[in-house]
Design an enzyme around this catalytic site. Structure first.
Site, mmCIF file in Angstrom:
data_model
loop_
_atom_site.group_PDB
_atom_site.id
_atom_site.type_symbol
_atom_site.label_atom_id
_atom_site.label_comp_id
_atom_site.label_asym_id
_atom_site.label_seq_id
_atom_site.Cartn_x
_atom_site.Cartn_y
_atom_site.Cartn_z
ATOM 1 N N ASP A 1 -2.410 8.859 -11.242
ATOM 2 C CA ASP A 1 -3.184 7.696 -11.815
ATOM 3 C C ASP A 1 -1.196 7.327 -12.550
ATOM 4 O O ASP A 1 -0.993 6.162 -12.221
ATOM 5 C CB ASP A 1 -3.966 7.791 -12.815
ATOM 6 C CG ASP A 1 -4.710 7.747 -12.608
ATOM 7 O OD1 ASP A 1 -5.714 7.800 -11.173
ATOM 8 O OD2 ASP A 1 -5.927 8.264 -13.484
ATOM 9 N N ASP B 1 1.010 -1.448 0.360
ATOM 10 C CA ASP B 1 -0.447 0.119 0.171
ATOM 11 C C ASP B 1 0.598 1.210 0.120
ATOM 12 O O ASP B 1 1.483 1.774 1.043
ATOM 13 C CB ASP B 1 -1.003 0.014 1.163
ATOM 14 C CG ASP B 1 -2.111 1.166 1.090
ATOM 15 O OD1 ASP B 1 -2.923 0.798 0.949
ATOM 16 O OD2 ASP B 1 -1.448 2.198 1.564
ATOM 17 N N ASN C 1 -2.749 13.300 -4.646
ATOM 18 C CA ASN C 1 -3.728 13.376 -5.229
ATOM 19 C C ASN C 1 -3.802 14.506 -5.062
ATOM 20 O O ASN C 1 -3.943 15.806 -5.864
ATOM 21 C CB ASN C 1 -5.016 12.428 -5.136
ATOM 22 C CG ASN C 1 -5.188 10.975 -5.918
ATOM 23 O OD1 ASN C 1 -4.551 11.144 -6.969
ATOM 24 N ND2 ASN C 1 -5.833 10.341 -5.196
ATOM 25 N N GLU D 1 -5.195 1.824 -4.114
ATOM 26 C CA GLU D 1 -3.631 1.928 -3.673
ATOM 27 C C GLU D 1 -2.435 0.832 -3.258
ATOM 28 O O GLU D 1 -1.647 1.170 -2.656
ATOM 29 C CB GLU D 1 -3.219 3.466 -3.367
ATOM 30 C CG GLU D 1 -2.851 3.443 -2.144
ATOM 31 C CD GLU D 1 -3.749 3.592 -1.184
ATOM 32 O OE1 GLU D 1 -5.799 3.003 -1.611
ATOM 33 O OE2 GLU D 1 -3.909 3.689 -0.114
HETATM 34 N N1 GTP Z 1 -5.015 9.381 -8.942
HETATM 35 C C1 GTP Z 1 -6.166 8.049 -8.522
HETATM 36 N N2 GTP Z 1 -6.202 8.435 -6.758
HETATM 37 C C2 GTP Z 1 -6.709 6.978 -6.016
HETATM 38 C C3 GTP Z 1 -7.702 5.765 -7.166
HETATM 39 N N3 GTP Z 1 -7.674 4.772 -5.980
HETATM 40 C C4 GTP Z 1 -7.736 5.135 -4.557
HETATM 41 N N4 GTP Z 1 -6.968 6.629 -4.703
HETATM 42 C C5 GTP Z 1 -6.846 7.382 -4.306
HETATM 43 O O1 GTP Z 1 -6.068 6.573 -2.874
HETATM 44 C C6 GTP Z 1 -5.565 7.294 -1.833
HETATM 45 C C7 GTP Z 1 -6.230 6.413 -0.409
HETATM 46 O O2 GTP Z 1 -5.935 7.559 0.558
HETATM 47 P P1 GTP Z 1 -6.018 6.930 2.641
HETATM 48 O O3 GTP Z 1 -6.991 5.537 1.743
HETATM 49 O O4 GTP Z 1 -6.484 7.277 2.624
HETATM 50 O O5 GTP Z 1 -4.418 6.183 2.496
HETATM 51 P P2 GTP Z 1 -3.003 7.477 2.295
HETATM 52 O O6 GTP Z 1 -3.136 8.680 1.964
HETATM 53 O O7 GTP Z 1 -3.076 6.531 1.129
HETATM 54 O O8 GTP Z 1 -2.713 7.014 3.519
HETATM 55 P P3 GTP Z 1 -1.553 5.395 4.268
HETATM 56 O O9 GTP Z 1 -2.069 4.707 3.173
HETATM 57 O O10 GTP Z 1 -2.827 5.929 6.071
HETATM 58 O O11 GTP Z 1 -0.704 5.826 4.259
HETATM 59 C C8 GTP Z 1 -6.938 8.377 -1.400
HETATM 60 O O12 GTP Z 1 -7.054 9.539 -2.023
HETATM 61 C C9 GTP Z 1 -8.299 7.505 -3.238
HETATM 62 O O13 GTP Z 1 -8.712 8.536 -3.783
HETATM 63 C C10 GTP Z 1 -6.816 5.710 -8.547
HETATM 64 O O14 GTP Z 1 -7.876 4.689 -8.904
HETATM 65 N N5 GTP Z 1 -6.298 7.114 -8.930
#
Ligand code: GTP
Length: 527
Positions: A417, A400, A408, A443
């Protein structure tokens, strides 16, 4: 779409039906033509045989009459020497009767019609004058003559053959004549009866009055025919044959000829039905002889039909299973021995290829993540289920990206992306060919490592973590990633439990400060 009707006739049935119909039509036509040719040949040969038979009988009768005239001519000369000498006349009559046994009676008549001599003895006739038309005609015409048939005063049906008597000075003295009885077993019976055929052919002779002088049906002798095309033709001097009905309406194959020195008609004929009787046997023999060849032909047709339809049936069967895995092998095994079948097989092989390509691309699309190109969650679940069915050891990495939300939020979703794709590429590069890299969602990634120990998995995880942390991500700079590792041999047999354990350790890595690998629970607690 039109469905195959269950009662639709098959190609084999169609070919058989049409071939059999064609064969039957040809056979019937051949038999009909053969029948016609044979019938015409039989009729022609029978007509010709009867014409020859009639000619032969006419010729025999003509010879008899010539001979009779010759004998009578000699007697005329003998009696002319001394016509007034009764003893000479009697001696000559006796001699003539003895010489020609076909003469039933001999008459010597003077120019007035008076009987001068009659032999065998018919004393009452001598001195009488004969006034019958036939005698009067002989006296009048003064030439060798054969009368038509007539009934004498004594009730006999006769023909009178006569020769004139002339003196040395050329004076007409009378006639020497012989009566030939018609009804008795006389000369005509001998001449014609000898030629009797046992195939229904019979002959009759008629004079110029159409009176029967001879008929194989003897009681009819003396009967006058009302009409007869054959007799009429012969009396006209013709010699030939015709297919005509007789007086009873029975069709006859008749030959006819004229007895030239008497203007008599000879007809030889056979009922048409009797002449054609051999035809039935002939046709039956022909049919019997055709049967074995016909059976061989039928077997050949059946074999040929089977040979033609078999590949088509097999091709049709395979065409219903184009997507089956072994269809190409099935198609190649079919003996498509003729051009059309080979072309169909080739077309089907092409279709199999296209169906496979289509299915392949569809299944790849169904199992891939559109953004990163890694396997999707469904493919990952399928792989883990497949591993559940085996005893194979494997390890699972749950990955992860750290603080991805910030990426983002800071650079926008599109840049996020791009970052996701780059991290996915790093995961892919750091894994082996037999490993399965998946995007589990958002992610988060999962890497399944078959035949991997926990230690080996940890090393790979560490390599990925290090590579991500040290790789410049376009527009973003550097990112870090947290990884949880679990292994079947250490943690659990069930994939669900292994995955859960990897997730727990990932969570441990996150809570432990991120940018790290956690491979056992002790590390979670210490993190
Ligand atoms: N650009 C993009 N962003 C994505 C996609 N799928 C998920 N996300 C983003 O990934 C982010 C995941 O955020 P969180 O689950 O809060 O986790 P984090 O910010 O990575 O923090 P930790 O995992 O705790 O380190 C979110 O802002 C989603 O919108 C995708 O296909 N593309």
């Amino acid at each position: 779409m039109k469905y195959l009707r269950p009662n639709a006739i098959g190609l084999r049935g169609l070919i058989l039906t049409f071939v059999l119909l064609a064969v039957m039509a040809t056979l019937c036509n051949s038999l009909w033509v053969a029948y016609g040719v044979q019938r015409d040949a039989l009729i022609h040969s029978r007509l010709e045989a009867n014409r020859a038979y009639a000619s032969k009988v006419a010729s025999s009768i003509g010879q008899f009459l010539s001979s009779a005239h010759h004998h009578l001519g000699y007697s005329s000369q003998m009696v002319a020497r001394d016509f007034g000498n009764p003893q000479l006349l009697k001696d000559e009559a006796v001699r003539l009767h003895a010489q020609d046994t076909d003469f039933n009676a001999v008459r010597i008549i003077d120019a007035s019609g008076k009987v001068l001599q009659a032999y065998p003895d018919q004393a009452h006739l001598i001195g009488t004058t004969l006034r019958s038309d036939e005698i009067q005609q002989a006296l009048k015409e003064r030439r060798p003559l054969v009368s038509h048939a007539y009934v004498t005063v004594t009730g006999n049906l006769i023909v009178f053959i006569s020769n004139p008597i002339f003196s040395a000075a050329g004076e007409f003295l009378g006639v020497v004549g012989a009566s030939v009885f018609i009804r008795d077993q006389g000369v005509l019976h001998t001449l014609i009866g000898n030629h009797y055929h046992h195939d229904g052919t019979y002959a009759f002779v008629a004079d110029d009055n159409r009176r029967l002088l001879y008929h194989s049906d003897h009681p009819r002798i003396g009967e006058v025919l009302t009409s007869s095309p054959t007799v009429d033709a012969a009396l006209r001097g013709e010699n030939g044959a015709m297919d005509v009905p007789n007086l009873k309406g029975i069709q006859m194959l008749a030959g006819y000829a004229q007895v030239k020195n008497a203007n008599w008609a000879v007809v030889a004929q056979q009922p048409r039905a009797l002449a054609l009787a051999p035809l039935e046997t002939l046709m039956r023999d022909m049919l019997i002889k055709i049967v074995p060849a016909g059976l061989v032909g039928l077997i050949l047709i059946l074999l040929g039909t089977m040979l033609i339809t078999r590949p088509l049936q097999q091709l049709a069967k395979s065409a219903n299973r184009l997507s089956a895995p072994n269809t190409s092998e099935e198609l190649n095994a079919i003996n498509a021995w003729y051009r059309e079948a080979a072309a169909i097989r080739q077309a089907l092989l092409g279709s199999v290829q296209r169906v496979r390509q289509k299915i392949g691309s569809l299944s790849q699309a169904a199992q891939s993540d559109a953004l990163t190109g890694l396997a999707n969650r469904r493919a990952m679940d399928a792989s883990l289920q497949a591993l559940d069915q085996t005893e194979r050891d494997y390890a699972v990495l749950a990955l992860d990206i750290d603080h991805f939300k910030r990426v983002n939020d800071t650079f926008g979703h599109d840049v996020g992306d791009i970052a996701l794709k780059q991290v996915a590429a790093i995961i892919q590069q750091c894994s082996r060919a037999e490993d399965l890299a998946c995007r589990a969602g958002g992610e988060e990634f999962v890497l399944v490592l078959p035949e991997s120990s926990l230690e080996a998995a940890r090393d790979i995880a560490e390599r990925i973590r290090h590579t991500v942390a040290t790789t410049e991500i376009a527009q973003v700079g550097t990112l870090t990633i947290s990884i949880g590792v679990a292994c079947r041999s250490v943690d659990s047999q069930a994939s669900g439990a292994i995955l859960k354990r990897a997730d727990q350790r990932l969570y441990g890595a996150k809570t432990g400060g991120r940018n790290r690998v956690v491979a056992d629970d002790a590390e979670v607690q210490s993190a």
